[in-house]
Scaffold this active site. Structure first.
Site, PDB file in Angstrom:
ATOM      1  N   ASP A  51       2.866  51.322   8.745  1.00 41.83           N
ATOM      2  CA  ASP A  51       3.240  50.142   7.970  1.00 41.83           C
ATOM      3  C   ASP A  51       3.405  48.919   8.856  1.00 41.83           C
ATOM      4  O   ASP A  51       3.440  49.021  10.094  1.00 41.83           O
ATOM      5  CB  ASP A  51       4.540  50.398   7.201  1.00 41.83           C
ATOM      6  N   TYR A 110       6.677  61.261  15.207  1.00 40.60           N
ATOM      7  CA  TYR A 110       7.231  59.908  15.248  1.00 40.60           C
ATOM      8  C   TYR A 110       8.557  59.924  15.995  1.00 40.60           C
ATOM      9  O   TYR A 110       9.263  60.944  16.003  1.00 40.60           O
ATOM     10  CB  TYR A 110       7.491  59.378  13.833  1.00 40.60           C
TER      11      TYR A 110
END
Length: 245
Positions: A51, A110
């Site tokens: 994003d 992540y």
């Protein structure tokens, strides 16, 4: 010939990974640079779609380039120069023609960074957490998320995926030093906004707004409104992508 690119980037200057009309994205910058070097359109497919504002230590992408094109040191140097200061292409290597950066990836990791004491060196790339945040409670809650589960409660609404089932293989907070932490999470796949929603939920537990076991109720609800707020994008990094070859 198909090639894999190993890429790092700082997310703040870009409107995410994926090409969007009228926006500067990581994918659009890469495709423009590769197209000029290859002298033909060069669509790029990434291992995922980070994003806006999210960083990548290691994103893998594939691109088809003309046979005979020299993709050695000079090509890599030119590509990096054309991509600007916020994107680094660390390597480019030929792969088999059917290799796919997204569909062949078997695992993604992540990291979300946090610090509890003000630091000018962490600005924008780490979240300033309350000194009283209970990291042990957050770690206990994270462990309850492991396994193959429906993560609808942690997904952005109205996405185009066919399933919200993910196999979560690791999720834990790690202490770097007295003031710095990171949350590392690994799965076969991630939903849009999933990591930031998970961290936001864990932060609520770290603030003692709920007990660690409450994450099981959130999972069962299959409702985004049941989970915590999405955390800021800047401290989040796509850390690694793994392949079977």
């Amino acid at each position: 010939m198909r090639h894999f690119l190993d890429i790092s980037y700082r997310g703040a200057p870009f409107h995410g990974w994926q090409i969007q009309p009228g926006q500067i994205t990581v994918q659009s910058v890469l495709e423009d640079a590769l197209g000029r070097l290859a002298r033909q359109p060069s669509p790029v497919t990434g291992a995922g779609r980070t994003d806006a504002g999210v960083n990548a230590r290691r994103m893998i992408a594939h691109v088809d380039l003309p046979d005979g094109l020299d993709t050695g040191v000079r090509f890599l140097h030119s590509l990096n120069a054309m991509c600007g200061p916020d994107i680094a292409v660390r390597s480019i290597r030929p792969v088999h023609p059917d290799a796919h950066a997204r569909f062949d990836a078997v695992e993604r990791t992540y990291r979300y960074f946090a610090h509890t004491a003000k630091s000018p060196f962490s600005q924008g790339l780490s979240w300033l957490a309350p000194a009283t945040l209970d990291f042990e409670a957050m770690d206990a809650a994270a462990a309850l998320l492991l396994g193959r589960r429906d993560f609808t409660s942690f997904s952005k609404l109205h996405t185009d995926v066919k399933t919200n089932i993910c196999d979560l293989r690791a999720a834990a907070w790690h202490r770097i030093d007295s003031d710095r932490w990171y949350f590392e999470i690994t799965a076969d796949r991630f939903l849009r906004n999933m990591v930031r929603a998970v961290v936001g939920t864990l932060v609520d537990i770290g603030r003692h707004k709920a007990a660690p076991a409450h994450v099981l109720d959130i999972l069962a609800a299959a409702d985004r409104c049941a989970a915590g707020n999405s955390m800021p994008a800047g401290p989040l990094f796509l850390w690694d992508v793994k392949y079977p070859y």
